[in-house]
Design a protein around this motif. Structure first.
Motif, PDB file in Angstrom:
ATOM      1  N   PHE A  11       0.853  -1.191   0.000  1.00 55.81           N
ATOM      2  CA  PHE A  11       0.000   0.000   0.000  1.00 55.81           C
ATOM      3  C   PHE A  11       0.885   1.235   0.000  1.00 55.81           C
TER       4      PHE A  11
ATOM      5  N   LEU B 268       0.590   5.688  -0.006  1.00 58.57           N
ATOM      6  CA  LEU B 268      -0.236   6.881   0.058  1.00 58.57           C
ATOM      7  C   LEU B 268      -0.176   7.623  -1.275  1.00 58.57           C
ATOM      8  N   SER B 269      -1.261   8.303  -1.602  1.00 61.47           N
ATOM      9  CA  SER B 269      -1.303   9.061  -2.855  1.00 61.47           C
ATOM     10  C   SER B 269      -0.865  10.514  -2.673  1.00 61.47           C
TER      11      SER B 269
ATOM     12  N   ASN C 188      -5.024  11.043   5.730  1.00 58.42           N
ATOM     13  CA  ASN C 188      -4.936   9.816   4.940  1.00 58.42           C
ATOM     14  C   ASN C 188      -4.311   8.656   5.733  1.00 58.42           C
TER      15      ASN C 188
ATOM     16  N   TYR D 296     -12.411   3.366   1.653  1.00 56.27           N
ATOM     17  CA  TYR D 296     -11.377   4.376   1.421  1.00 56.27           C
ATOM     18  C   TYR D 296     -10.038   3.679   1.163  1.00 56.27           C
TER      19      TYR D 296
ATOM     20  N   ASP E 272      -7.500   4.468  -0.407  1.00 55.26           N
ATOM     21  CA  ASP E 272      -6.314   5.326  -0.440  1.00 55.26           C
ATOM     22  C   ASP E 272      -5.911   5.819   0.949  1.00 55.26           C
TER      23      ASP E 272
ATOM     24  N   ASN F  22      -4.980  -2.236   3.649  1.00 52.41           N
ATOM     25  CA  ASN F  22      -4.717  -0.897   4.169  1.00 52.41           C
ATOM     26  C   ASN F  22      -5.197  -0.728   5.607  1.00 52.41           C
TER      27      ASN F  22
END
Length: 362
Positions: A27, A29-30, A93, A113, A115, A129
């Motif tokens: 995973f 983070l964006s 986030n 969610y 992201d 995540n």
């Protein structure tokens, strides 16, 4: 502590979304990491939540970040969902929860969610995540048991416990084994209150144990009440969650304390780096991994005894001591673990037996 983690939640990987389809990919983070925490109770509760909030403050300094938080969020989806949604709308986030009762809702939110990274202290759900985590409290309670055994003139110890669950029973057994390391004849009489946080019941249980002759009181309940009652009666005690010398300095000889910042700092840095791969079974943290530690030693423990306790602590921190390694039998003589064996995590969560020296209501 308000949490119950069952064996099934840790080992049945197909239940309640414990495993997603693709842990291998990791995973990431964006955007830039923005952290938020959900607390089950007020930040000044003196125990479970305050330990998390103190960790938050340390993390802010160590990671050079600002961590927003919401306190007193009940263990209901109707309260958790809007709180998390607001935090995400504000840019968070990475969401850190602090309650067993958040588990199912966090599992659903992690799916909704994808992201956002979710972590949950004392939770049971895990996914690509989402990581739930808890500590091997029996390690620090073993050390507190050593302090209790050293501080007790009579060897008669009392223990105020919440519920007869595995995670409570493992602290009781470890406490007794630690006490017997210092005094082979020590006994631990246990009273269960049936509640994690009920100062009235805790006061009554503590006083009853003292009236029966206990001169050191251990605990696995949320509040410092047992230590306050011990001090009022001129006896000793050991705390749980935080250093309870803050409340009863004349009584508290040792406390099992959460050190969540040690674990969370390393885990958050993994999330920051990307390709985070949370375990599908959650994280059950040893002292070495940043679960618990001790605040020791208070009155009643001399320098030689303290050195012995700290030597055992060092072995735990170095991974050289396993509290539940064989040979180990219960108080009825049933073999629990043979020489060279160790009690499995699944059996620890299911613990319904007691070692020699433990006297319970069961």
């Amino acid at each position: 502590m308000r949490n119950i983690i069952t064996r099934a939640a840790l080992v049945l990987a197909g239940v309640a979304g414990l495993v997603s389809l693709s842990y291998a990919d990791g995973f990431s983070l964006s955007g830039e990491p923005k952290i938020a925490m959900l607390y089950i109770s007020p930040t000044n509760d003196g125990g479970w939540t305050q330990a998390f909030d103190e960790a938050r403050q340390k993390l802010e300094d160590e990671l050079d970040v600002k961590i927003q938080y919401v306190e007193s969020v009940p263990e209901t989806a109707s309260a958790i969902r809007p709180a998390v949604a607001r935090l995400i709308q504000r840019g968070a986030n990475i969401i850190i929860g602090t309650a067993y009762g958040y588990s199912d809702t966090f599992g659903a939110l992690a799916e909704e969610y994808p992201d956002v990274a979710f972590l949950n202290g004392s939770g049971t759900t895990n996914s690509d995540n989402l990581l739930s985590f808890y500590g091997r409290t029996y390690e620090s309670q073993y050390l507190c048991g050593m302090a209790a055994g050293a501080a007790s003139p009579t060897g008669k110890l009392g223990f105020v416990a919440a519920n007869p669950f595995g995670q409570v029973n493992w602290t009781i057994n470890a406490y007794a084994m630690g006490a017997r390391e210092m005094n082979p004849d020590a006994t631990v009489t246990v009273v269960y209150t049936g509640a994690w946080n009920d100062p009235i019941k805790e006061r009554a249980a503590t006083q009853a144990l003292i009236d029966q002759g206990a001169d050191v009181i251990g605990q696995h309940v949320d509040t410092p009440t047992p230590q306050l009652v011990a001090q009022e009666n001129g006896v000793r005690g050991t705390g749980h969650h935080r250093d309870f010398r803050e409340f009863a300095p004349e009584a508290t000889v040792c406390s099992s304390v959460w050190v969540w910042d040690r674990f969370l700092k390393a885990e958050l840095e993994k999330i920051f780096a990307g390709d985070w791969q949370p375990s599908p079974y959650g994280a059950l943290l040893s002292m070495q991994e940043g679960g618990t530690d001790i605040a020791c030693c208070g009155p009643g423990v001399d320098a030689e005894e303290e050195a012995k306790i700290m030597a055992a602590r060092e072995k735990l921190l170095n991974g050289e001591l396993d509290i539940y390694a064989g040979p180990l039998s219960d108080q009825n003589g049933n073999l629990i673990a043979a020489e060279g064996e160790t009690v499995s995590d699944g059996d620890l969560w299911q613990m319904d037996w007691f070692v020699d020296g433990v006297i319970t209501q069961q």
